[in-house]
Enzyme design. Sequence first.
Site, mmCIF file in Angstrom:
data_model
loop_
_atom_site.group_PDB
_atom_site.id
_atom_site.type_symbol
_atom_site.label_atom_id
_atom_site.label_comp_id
_atom_site.label_asym_id
_atom_site.label_seq_id
_atom_site.Cartn_x
_atom_site.Cartn_y
_atom_site.Cartn_z
ATOM 1 N N GLY A 9 0.822 -1.202 0.000
ATOM 2 C CA GLY A 9 0.000 0.000 0.000
ATOM 3 C C GLY A 9 0.855 1.251 0.000
ATOM 4 O O GLY A 9 1.879 1.316 0.683
ATOM 5 N N GLY A 22 -5.398 -9.634 -5.461
ATOM 6 C CA GLY A 22 -4.120 -9.348 -6.094
ATOM 7 C C GLY A 22 -3.129 -10.439 -5.750
ATOM 8 O O GLY A 22 -3.493 -11.598 -5.517
ATOM 9 N N ILE A 28 -1.364 -10.852 -3.019
ATOM 10 C CA ILE A 28 -1.538 -11.383 -1.668
ATOM 11 C C ILE A 28 -2.763 -12.286 -1.608
ATOM 12 O O ILE A 28 -2.721 -13.381 -1.029
ATOM 13 C CB ILE A 28 -1.639 -10.242 -0.643
ATOM 14 C CG1 ILE A 28 -0.287 -9.524 -0.510
ATOM 15 C CG2 ILE A 28 -2.084 -10.767 0.719
ATOM 16 C CD1 ILE A 28 -0.310 -8.306 0.387
ATOM 17 N N ARG A 47 -11.641 -5.698 -8.087
ATOM 18 C CA ARG A 47 -12.284 -4.517 -8.662
ATOM 19 C C ARG A 47 -12.967 -4.848 -9.986
ATOM 20 O O ARG A 47 -14.061 -4.365 -10.282
ATOM 21 C CB ARG A 47 -11.240 -3.412 -8.863
ATOM 22 C CG ARG A 47 -11.797 -2.104 -9.394
ATOM 23 C CD ARG A 47 -10.709 -1.059 -9.458
ATOM 24 N NE ARG A 47 -9.594 -1.515 -10.285
ATOM 25 C CZ ARG A 47 -8.457 -0.852 -10.462
ATOM 26 N NH1 ARG A 47 -8.278 0.299 -9.832
ATOM 27 N NH2 ARG A 47 -7.502 -1.323 -11.233
ATOM 28 N N ARG A 95 -12.112 -11.230 -13.982
ATOM 29 C CA ARG A 95 -11.108 -11.840 -14.850
ATOM 30 C C ARG A 95 -11.091 -13.343 -14.585
ATOM 31 O O ARG A 95 -11.721 -13.830 -13.661
ATOM 32 C CB ARG A 95 -9.718 -11.229 -14.617
ATOM 33 C CG ARG A 95 -9.117 -11.471 -13.246
ATOM 34 C CD ARG A 95 -7.742 -10.810 -13.155
ATOM 35 N NE ARG A 95 -7.038 -11.143 -11.922
ATOM 36 C CZ ARG A 95 -7.192 -10.516 -10.770
ATOM 37 N NH1 ARG A 95 -8.043 -9.500 -10.686
ATOM 38 N NH2 ARG A 95 -6.511 -10.893 -9.705
ATOM 39 N N ARG A 136 -5.962 -3.004 5.323
ATOM 40 C CA ARG A 136 -5.781 -1.762 6.052
ATOM 41 C C ARG A 136 -7.000 -1.578 6.956
ATOM 42 O O ARG A 136 -8.126 -1.930 6.587
ATOM 43 C CB ARG A 136 -5.640 -0.558 5.105
ATOM 44 C CG ARG A 136 -4.329 -0.515 4.335
ATOM 45 C CD ARG A 136 -3.156 -0.219 5.253
ATOM 46 N NE ARG A 136 -1.897 -0.036 4.532
ATOM 47 C CZ ARG A 136 -1.009 -0.996 4.297
ATOM 48 N NH1 ARG A 136 -1.277 -2.232 4.709
ATOM 49 N NH2 ARG A 136 0.107 -0.738 3.659
ATOM 50 N N ASP A 170 -5.522 -7.974 11.814
ATOM 51 C CA ASP A 170 -4.118 -7.573 11.922
ATOM 52 C C ASP A 170 -3.980 -6.065 11.776
ATOM 53 O O ASP A 170 -2.932 -5.510 12.067
ATOM 54 C CB ASP A 170 -3.272 -8.277 10.856
ATOM 55 C CG ASP A 170 -1.788 -7.969 11.024
ATOM 56 O OD1 ASP A 170 -1.283 -8.090 12.160
ATOM 57 O OD2 ASP A 170 -1.131 -7.596 10.031
ATOM 58 N N HIS A 224 -0.575 -5.409 13.443
ATOM 59 C CA HIS A 224 -0.087 -5.134 12.087
ATOM 60 C C HIS A 224 1.269 -5.794 11.842
ATOM 61 O O HIS A 224 2.271 -5.134 11.564
ATOM 62 C CB HIS A 224 0.002 -3.627 11.835
ATOM 63 C CG HIS A 224 -0.044 -3.286 10.371
ATOM 64 N ND1 HIS A 224 -0.473 -2.069 9.900
ATOM 65 C CD2 HIS A 224 0.288 -4.005 9.269
ATOM 66 C CE1 HIS A 224 -0.397 -2.046 8.578
ATOM 67 N NE2 HIS A 224 0.067 -3.205 8.173
ATOM 68 N N GLY A 260 1.577 -8.463 9.589
ATOM 69 C CA GLY A 260 1.512 -9.268 8.384
ATOM 70 C C GLY A 260 2.802 -9.250 7.586
ATOM 71 O O GLY A 260 3.227 -10.283 7.063
#
Length: 320
Positions: A80, A154, A156, A177, A180, A236, A259, A283, A285
């Site tokens: 990010g 994605g 991850i 988003r 596919r 996030r 997390d 946090h 990860g």
Amino acid sequence: MAPADPRTPANDVWLPIPADEIGGLPDGFDYVHWDAGPEFPADPARCAFYVVPYMKDPQVCIRPLTEMTGLRAVQSLTAGVEHLLPALHQLPPGARLCNARGLHDASTAELALTLTLASLRGIPDFVRGQDEGRWLAGFRPALADKTVVIVGYGSIGSAIEDRLTPFECARVARIARTARETVRGPVLPLAELPAVLPAADVVIITTPLTDATRGLVGSDFLARMKDGALLVNVARGAVVNTEALLTELESGRLRAALDVTDPEPLPAGHPLWHAPGVLVTPHVGGPSSAFLPRAKRLVRDQLTRFASGDPLSNVVATAG
């Protein structure tokens, strides 16, 4: 330090890891080590390539950007980059901002699976029972035969599915988003999420934080989840509406393994700490033993591309 000669092209590379610890970096650059210390180690105007310090105060990390007048590339060590995008207007025109797609896949996917299994199997209760000398036998949910929805497919999200494969899940649904096809099956668009959520036993959030995903997991999202379902967030904190989540947790209808939180760090006394059915990790990860070798590999590859004039990987924005 002497000011940069405006006639001399910027040739410094600022690294949060000492160059001799990375090894194999291309010749022709002056490598400077800066890991968000109070003093700049060199004139920022001479910096051509800036690797942003990892897990440091974002305001400290963007502080040199206003003086990096010769900057051509910024490399984040996080997937990010929402903490860097507000500073994009400070970069010289044409400077590229690159994220760390792929760097944290293994570590974050590993933690997502850990949180899922720990929450389902009641590991926090067993740890508390051990502390108190209590034997808490009984049946607990397994991951086997569950339906899992991954929101944000994605690198991850894909790595998480890799690790889910041996656990005999009934179904894994992938949401991104845009739609596919993948070798594992279709990725559904966000518009399909309301139809998918009611069947989910576990929902794992891995989507980037953007204007479109801020507060995505709100009251409507959570209301569509079935009773007893588990929400796992390794993305996030602000992707989830904390107040809406607390309402569901305190009712006992949903469980969560987080997390990341909003706010973050989670302050002492915040109701999330003690909400029923919630597991919180701070946090973690990305920061694991998997980080450093992959960070070095990413920096080495990007600088090799930069030196040879090849396109950089993972360009997410260009200053204009």
